[in-house]
Design a protein around this motif. Structure first.
Motif, PDB file in Angstrom:
ATOM      1  N   GLU A  30      47.100 -42.359 -17.396  1.00 16.97           N
ATOM      2  CA  GLU A  30      46.809 -42.340 -16.191  1.00 16.97           C
ATOM      3  C   GLU A  30      46.375 -41.037 -15.906  1.00 16.97           C
ATOM      4  O   GLU A  30      47.283 -40.135 -16.745  1.00 16.97           O
ATOM      5  N   GLY A  31      45.572 -40.644 -14.708  1.00 17.65           N
ATOM      6  CA  GLY A  31      45.202 -39.350 -14.710  1.00 17.65           C
ATOM      7  C   GLY A  31      45.763 -38.870 -13.188  1.00 17.65           C
ATOM      8  O   GLY A  31      45.905 -39.740 -12.271  1.00 17.65           O
ATOM      9  N   ILE A  32      46.077 -37.518 -13.232  1.00 18.80           N
ATOM     10  CA  ILE A  32      46.282 -36.925 -11.709  1.00 18.80           C
ATOM     11  C   ILE A  32      45.499 -35.698 -11.578  1.00 18.80           C
ATOM     12  O   ILE A  32      45.018 -35.062 -12.423  1.00 18.80           O
ATOM     13  N   ASN A  33      44.711 -35.617 -10.533  1.00 20.68           N
ATOM     14  CA  ASN A  33      43.905 -34.492 -10.051  1.00 20.68           C
ATOM     15  C   ASN A  33      44.615 -33.997  -8.841  1.00 20.68           C
ATOM     16  O   ASN A  33      44.650 -34.734  -7.691  1.00 20.68           O
ATOM     17  N   PHE A  34      44.935 -32.805  -8.761  1.00 19.85           N
ATOM     18  CA  PHE A  34      45.273 -31.992  -7.733  1.00 19.85           C
ATOM     19  C   PHE A  34      44.370 -31.396  -6.893  1.00 19.85           C
ATOM     20  O   PHE A  34      43.483 -30.664  -7.230  1.00 19.85           O
ATOM     21  N   PHE A  35      44.303 -31.855  -5.557  1.00 24.86           N
ATOM     22  CA  PHE A  35      43.356 -31.204  -4.607  1.00 24.86           C
ATOM     23  C   PHE A  35      43.863 -29.974  -4.041  1.00 24.86           C
ATOM     24  O   PHE A  35      44.757 -30.154  -3.149  1.00 24.86           O
ATOM     25  N   THR A  36      43.405 -28.637  -4.276  1.00 29.13           N
ATOM     26  CA  THR A  36      43.906 -27.508  -3.671  1.00 29.13           C
ATOM     27  C   THR A  36      42.887 -27.020  -2.816  1.00 29.13           C
ATOM     28  O   THR A  36      43.508 -26.384  -1.539  1.00 29.13           O
ATOM     29  N   GLY A  37      41.593 -27.554  -2.537  1.00 31.98           N
ATOM     30  CA  GLY A  37      40.489 -26.994  -1.562  1.00 31.98           C
ATOM     31  C   GLY A  37      39.791 -26.023  -2.292  1.00 31.98           C
ATOM     32  O   GLY A  37      38.773 -25.625  -1.721  1.00 31.98           O
ATOM     33  N   PHE A  38      40.054 -25.584  -3.326  1.00 32.23           N
ATOM     34  CA  PHE A  38      39.620 -24.215  -4.056  1.00 32.23           C
ATOM     35  C   PHE A  38      38.610 -24.789  -4.987  1.00 32.23           C
ATOM     36  O   PHE A  38      37.893 -23.988  -5.753  1.00 32.23           O
ATOM     37  N   CYS A  39      38.344 -25.966  -5.267  1.00 29.70           N
ATOM     38  CA  CYS A  39      37.244 -26.510  -6.424  1.00 29.70           C
ATOM     39  C   CYS A  39      36.109 -26.138  -5.946  1.00 29.70           C
ATOM     40  O   CYS A  39      35.443 -26.118  -4.833  1.00 29.70           O
ATOM     41  N   VAL A  40      35.244 -25.719  -7.081  1.00 29.54           N
ATOM     42  CA  VAL A  40      33.957 -25.117  -6.918  1.00 29.54           C
ATOM     43  C   VAL A  40      33.006 -26.433  -6.708  1.00 29.54           C
ATOM     44  O   VAL A  40      31.964 -26.297  -5.969  1.00 29.54           O
ATOM     45  N   GLU A  41      33.362 -27.535  -7.398  1.00 28.18           N
ATOM     46  CA  GLU A  41      32.289 -28.784  -7.107  1.00 28.18           C
ATOM     47  C   GLU A  41      32.795 -29.272  -5.550  1.00 28.18           C
ATOM     48  O   GLU A  41      33.453 -28.801  -4.849  1.00 28.18           O
ATOM     49  N   GLY A  42      31.791 -30.581  -5.367  1.00 30.28           N
ATOM     50  CA  GLY A  42      32.088 -31.253  -4.185  1.00 30.28           C
ATOM     51  C   GLY A  42      31.020 -30.857  -3.105  1.00 30.28           C
ATOM     52  O   GLY A  42      29.839 -30.711  -3.463  1.00 30.28           O
ATOM     53  N   HIS A  43      31.203 -30.406  -1.871  1.00 34.87           N
ATOM     54  CA  HIS A  43      30.304 -30.291  -1.112  1.00 34.87           C
ATOM     55  C   HIS A  43      29.126 -29.191  -1.173  1.00 34.87           C
ATOM     56  O   HIS A  43      28.047 -29.382  -0.584  1.00 34.87           O
ATOM     57  N   THR A  44      29.707 -27.938  -1.928  1.00 35.30           N
ATOM     58  CA  THR A  44      28.916 -27.108  -2.070  1.00 35.30           C
ATOM     59  C   THR A  44      27.372 -27.505  -2.789  1.00 35.30           C
ATOM     60  O   THR A  44      26.341 -27.022  -2.706  1.00 35.30           O
ATOM     61  N   HIS A  45      27.629 -28.397  -3.901  1.00 34.13           N
ATOM     62  CA  HIS A  45      26.524 -29.029  -4.558  1.00 34.13           C
ATOM     63  C   HIS A  45      25.693 -29.662  -3.853  1.00 34.13           C
ATOM     64  O   HIS A  45      24.125 -29.795  -4.115  1.00 34.13           O
ATOM     65  N   PHE A 104      52.757 -24.803 -11.568  1.00 36.25           N
ATOM     66  CA  PHE A 104      53.052 -25.665 -10.255  1.00 36.25           C
ATOM     67  C   PHE A 104      52.566 -27.126 -10.484  1.00 36.25           C
ATOM     68  O   PHE A 104      53.093 -28.120 -10.176  1.00 36.25           O
ATOM     69  N   MET A 105      51.264 -27.257 -11.095  1.00 38.07           N
ATOM     70  CA  MET A 105      50.826 -28.438 -11.444  1.00 38.07           C
ATOM     71  C   MET A 105      51.366 -29.518 -12.405  1.00 38.07           C
ATOM     72  O   MET A 105      51.679 -30.391 -12.240  1.00 38.07           O
ATOM     73  N   VAL A 106      51.993 -28.810 -13.431  1.00 35.02           N
ATOM     74  CA  VAL A 106      52.820 -29.272 -14.442  1.00 35.02           C
ATOM     75  C   VAL A 106      54.049 -29.883 -14.024  1.00 35.02           C
ATOM     76  O   VAL A 106      54.617 -30.960 -14.190  1.00 35.02           O
ATOM     77  N   LYS A 107      54.615 -29.085 -12.965  1.00 38.29           N
ATOM     78  CA  LYS A 107      56.015 -29.608 -12.431  1.00 38.29           C
ATOM     79  C   LYS A 107      55.584 -30.675 -11.456  1.00 38.29           C
ATOM     80  O   LYS A 107      56.517 -31.724 -11.437  1.00 38.29           O
ATOM     81  N   LYS A 108      54.699 -30.710 -10.631  1.00 38.20           N
ATOM     82  CA  LYS A 108      54.165 -31.779  -9.849  1.00 38.20           C
ATOM     83  C   LYS A 108      53.961 -32.835 -10.760  1.00 38.20           C
ATOM     84  O   LYS A 108      54.399 -34.243 -10.161  1.00 38.20           O
ATOM     85  N   ALA A 109      53.171 -32.884 -11.871  1.00 34.78           N
ATOM     86  CA  ALA A 109      53.050 -34.150 -12.707  1.00 34.78           C
ATOM     87  C   ALA A 109      54.231 -34.471 -13.371  1.00 34.78           C
ATOM     88  O   ALA A 109      54.346 -35.724 -13.713  1.00 34.78           O
ATOM     89  N   ARG A 110      55.065 -33.528 -13.567  1.00 35.27           N
ATOM     90  CA  ARG A 110      56.574 -34.046 -14.173  1.00 35.27           C
ATOM     91  C   ARG A 110      57.237 -34.830 -13.017  1.00 35.27           C
ATOM     92  O   ARG A 110      57.923 -35.831 -13.472  1.00 35.27           O
ATOM     93  N   GLU A 111      57.382 -34.579 -11.866  1.00 35.98           N
ATOM     94  CA  GLU A 111      58.060 -35.411 -10.989  1.00 35.98           C
ATOM     95  C   GLU A 111      57.131 -36.789 -10.760  1.00 35.98           C
ATOM     96  O   GLU A 111      57.869 -37.720 -10.398  1.00 35.98           O
ATOM     97  N   TRP A 112      56.023 -36.782 -10.830  1.00 37.29           N
ATOM     98  CA  TRP A 112      55.016 -37.953 -10.800  1.00 37.29           C
ATOM     99  C   TRP A 112      55.464 -38.722 -11.983  1.00 37.29           C
ATOM    100  O   TRP A 112      55.778 -39.964 -11.802  1.00 37.29           O
ATOM    101  N   MET A 113      55.494 -38.036 -13.322  1.00 30.89           N
ATOM    102  CA  MET A 113      55.939 -38.964 -14.443  1.00 30.89           C
ATOM    103  C   MET A 113      57.210 -39.611 -14.422  1.00 30.89           C
ATOM    104  O   MET A 113      57.283 -40.578 -14.695  1.00 30.89           O
ATOM    105  N   GLU A 114      58.363 -38.871 -13.930  1.00 29.35           N
ATOM    106  CA  GLU A 114      59.582 -39.429 -13.685  1.00 29.35           C
ATOM    107  C   GLU A 114      59.528 -40.376 -12.445  1.00 29.35           C
ATOM    108  O   GLU A 114      60.389 -41.342 -13.196  1.00 29.35           O
ATOM    109  N   ALA A 115      58.819 -40.050 -11.631  1.00 25.56           N
ATOM    110  CA  ALA A 115      58.894 -41.375 -10.477  1.00 25.56           C
ATOM    111  C   ALA A 115      58.314 -42.550 -11.117  1.00 25.56           C
ATOM    112  O   ALA A 115      58.834 -43.693 -10.501  1.00 25.56           O
TER     113      ALA A 115
END
Length: 345
Positions: A30-45, A104-115
């Motif tokens: 399963e995948g995780i995508n972290f939304f920071t707000g700084f992604c190049v893609e999205g509304h700018t395209h 930070f993202m790997v740590k958050k993913a680890r928390e999700w993995m364990e949960a």
């Protein structure tokens, strides 16, 4: 027993391939995508004409669809601020805290993995591909500081790195992993062809605005004007759009460059005072900060400079306050030589 891995999905080619490699070994992903707000893609395209040919899609969701996996999009905008403001390992070439970000993202993913009772994490990292976070000496730092240790598997370059727990335990076959290294994407593109992937996000430059020099200058200007490192989600969005001109330290102008940007900025007219040309076709301008009556006139002259009346003796504009109150301003467009270079952010 089928082993389960959670993958960090950026939407790029590398994470797409990393998941496919593991799926071919029978691992449930399963995948995780972290939304920071700084992604190049999205509304700018969707806003800029130059981006019209680019797919109007969330590439992380699109990758998950191609792979047939669940994708969990996790909003980390508020938590991520401390990473941007105070990166332990510093910034890259611009305001990109790449190593701290990955930790930070790997740590958050680890928390999700364990949960969620998953077994390990996979990423699309390749040794030597990124100058700060993907070096042979910094990759172990990610494992240590995130707390994931040897439950982090990088399928595209695993054979260049020490064995991980999934390899030692026989959950995955190390011989069926890869030893990619360096900045060239040709091996990944060849593997994509082998897997039958023809359409994928172009990999050049990464997917974060913080790696962009021009964006970083605008963010630093925002921090300087406010006297502190701070931002809100609207700030992140507005820094991606328009010309930013600061005639004085206390205020700046955000001027649309084309119709799409003008329509986007319209949505902020209840939050920021605005100017728009009436007598001639022209852009829309938001005014961010505190300003005097004299400064409104200067702002109007700068605005007129970017309208189709820039060579006329007078241009009429509408000044609108956030409460909806409006009045008309008539000004002579600012000559090009009076637009000071240091004003342009």
């Amino acid at each position: 027993m089928q082993r389960k891995a959670v993958a960090l999905i950026s939407g790029g080619l590398d994470s797409l391939l990393a998941v496919k490699v593991l799926q071919n070994q029978g691992i449930y992903v399963e995948g995780i995508n972290f939304f920071t707000g700084f992604c190049v893609e999205g509304h700018t395209h969707a806003i800029r004409k130059k981006d019209q040919k680019k797919p109007k899609r969330n590439n992380a969701l699109w990758c998950a669809e191609q792979l047939g996996i669940k994708l969990h999009i996790i909003d980390i905008v508020e938590e991520y601020k401390d990473i941007v403001f105070n990166p332990k390992y510093g910034y890259g070439a611009n305001l990109n805290p790449c190593l701290d970000c990955k930790i930070f993202m790997v740590k958050k993913a680890r928390e999700w993995m364990e949960a969620h009772d998953f077994d390990f994490i996979i990423t699309g990292e390749v040794v030597g591909q990124r100058p700060k976070s993907q070096r042979k000496d910094t990759m172990p730092v990610v494992q240590k500081d995130s707390g994931i240790e040897d439950r982090l598997l990088r399928p595209l370059c695993a054979r260049n790195l020490p064995q991980t727990l999934p390899e030692r335990e026989g959950w995955v076959d190390r011989e069926k992993l890869y030893g990619f290294s360096g900045r060239s994407r040709k091996p990944q593109m060849a593997l994509a062809k082998q897997f039958g992937f023809e359409d994928y996000a172009q990999p050049a430059g990464g997917c974060c605005f913080l790696t962009d020099a021009q964006y970083s200058v605008k963010l630093q200007d925002l921090w300087k004007a406010r006297g502190a490192k701070q931002y809100e989600m609207d700030d992140i969005m507005l820094l991606k759009v328009g010309r930013h001109i600061r005639p004085a330290p206390e205020y700046k102008l955000i001027i649309s460059r084309e119709e799409g940007e003008g329509k986007f900025l319209q949505g902020y007219r209840k939050q920021y005072p605005s100017l728009k040309t009436v007598s001639h076709p022209g852009p829309l301008c938001l005014i961010d900060g505190d300003f005097t009556e004299e400064q409104i006139e200067l702002a109007a002259r700068i605005m007129a400079r970017y309208s189709q009346g820039k060579n006329d003796p007078e241009v009429e504009l509408e000044f609108r306050r956030t409460n909806g109150e409006t009045r008309t301003i008539r000004v002579q467009p600012l000559p090009p030589h009076e637009l000071k270079e240091e004003w342009v952010v």
